[in-house]
Design a protein around this motif. Structure first.
Motif, PDB file in Angstrom:
ATOM      1  N   ASP A  87       0.830  -1.209   0.000  1.00  0.00           N
ATOM      2  CA  ASP A  87       0.000   0.000   0.000  1.00  0.00           C
ATOM      3  C   ASP A  87       0.865   1.260   0.000  1.00  0.00           C
ATOM      4  O   ASP A  87       0.603   2.212  -0.743  1.00  0.00           O
ATOM      5  CB  ASP A  87      -0.920  -0.011   1.219  1.00  0.00           C
ATOM      6  CG  ASP A  87      -1.864   1.190   1.235  1.00  0.00           C
ATOM      7  OD1 ASP A  87      -2.669   1.323   0.299  1.00  0.00           O
ATOM      8  OD2 ASP A  87      -1.801   1.974   2.198  1.00  0.00           O
ATOM      9  N   LYS A 135       1.099   3.931  -3.203  1.00  0.00           N
ATOM     10  CA  LYS A 135       0.708   5.325  -2.985  1.00  0.00           C
ATOM     11  C   LYS A 135       1.838   6.288  -3.327  1.00  0.00           C
ATOM     12  O   LYS A 135       1.601   7.375  -3.870  1.00  0.00           O
ATOM     13  CB  LYS A 135       0.244   5.519  -1.542  1.00  0.00           C
ATOM     14  CG  LYS A 135      -1.129   4.929  -1.267  1.00  0.00           C
ATOM     15  CD  LYS A 135      -1.585   5.201   0.157  1.00  0.00           C
ATOM     16  CE  LYS A 135      -2.990   4.639   0.391  1.00  0.00           C
ATOM     17  NZ  LYS A 135      -3.438   4.853   1.791  1.00  0.00           N
ATOM     18  N   GLU A 183      -3.514   6.844 -10.463  1.00  0.00           N
ATOM     19  CA  GLU A 183      -4.347   6.569  -9.301  1.00  0.00           C
ATOM     20  C   GLU A 183      -5.637   5.898  -9.752  1.00  0.00           C
ATOM     21  O   GLU A 183      -6.118   6.135 -10.851  1.00  0.00           O
ATOM     22  CB  GLU A 183      -4.672   7.874  -8.557  1.00  0.00           C
ATOM     23  CG  GLU A 183      -3.468   8.540  -7.951  1.00  0.00           C
ATOM     24  CD  GLU A 183      -3.849   9.753  -7.112  1.00  0.00           C
ATOM     25  OE1 GLU A 183      -4.924   9.703  -6.482  1.00  0.00           O
ATOM     26  OE2 GLU A 183      -3.098  10.742  -7.115  1.00  0.00           O
TER      27      GLU A 183
END
Length: 211
Positions: free
Chosen positions: A196, A200, A210
């Motif tokens: 994660d 990101k 995104e």
């Protein structure tokens, strides 16, 4: 090789775990990042951790319309059983290129730090404004007598690197990200947190789109 084998989730700890982003570097010559076929590698001899990590990171890229493949189905297991020469590794890269791979994402443990924390419940709320030495000594004498006063834990320094292996492109190093795994508890939760954070950061730096 032994240090690399300490990859995500091999040991279990009792304290709370967290993944902390440390730093990253992006090749400023890269104006666009559109890999056609990406290979995801987790460098560890722990097959379970490797499979879980590679699958999780691969799926994150696939969700963003990037064709990614786990190395466990591509790199022969016998290749990792012994140290290879640069010539042997170059030969492997050529084979990957022939299979259509143009990008490699590789993750490994760079080191392990031993840390010690003091348990905060031992500290009184009145802070460090002491009027008498005796009072100070009274509050902090548990350093000698309470084994729970200290909390020892490990921090794994993990690095993820993205390379372009296209022979026609001299901009081979695309991106490097460094993260710390603080006292990892379980393979799955640690990997989920790590992936994660990596995804990101790649989104922030505009290397991937995104969702």
């Amino acid at each position: 090789m032994k240090r690399i084998a300490l990859f995500i989730g091999i040991l279990l700890f009792s304290a709370c775990s967290s993944t902390r982003f440390v730093d990253s570097w992006k090749n400023q010559e890269i104006t666009s990042f559109e890999p056609k076929k990406m290979l995801v590698i987790g460098m560890t001899d722990n097959l379970t951790a490797r499979k879980i990590f590679e699958e999780k990171l691969k799926n994150a890229f696939v969700l963003r319309n990037i064709y990614a493949v786990e190395s466990t189905g591509i790199i022969d297991g016998t290749f990792t059983t012994s140290k290879k020469s640069e010539e042997e590794i170059d030969e492997m890269i050529k084979k990957l290129a022939k299979q259509g791979f143009d990008t490699v994402v590789i993750t490994s443990v760079k080191g392990v730090d031993e840390r010690v924390d003091y348990h905060t419940e031992y500290y009184p709320s009145i802070g460090y404004r002491w009027s008498r030495f005796g009072r100070y000594y009274y509050w902090y004498q548990d350093i000698y007598y309470a084994p729970q006063y200290y909390n020892s834990y490990k921090v794994y320094n993990v690095e993820t690197v993205i390379y372009n292996i296209n022979e026609d492109d001299t901009k081979s190093l695309i991106w490097v990200g460094a993260l710390n795994l603080v006292d990892p508890q379980t393979i799955t939760s640690t990997i989920n947190d790590y992936v994660d954070k990596i995804i990101k950061q790649l989104e922030r730096e505009k290397l991937i789109k995104e969702l």
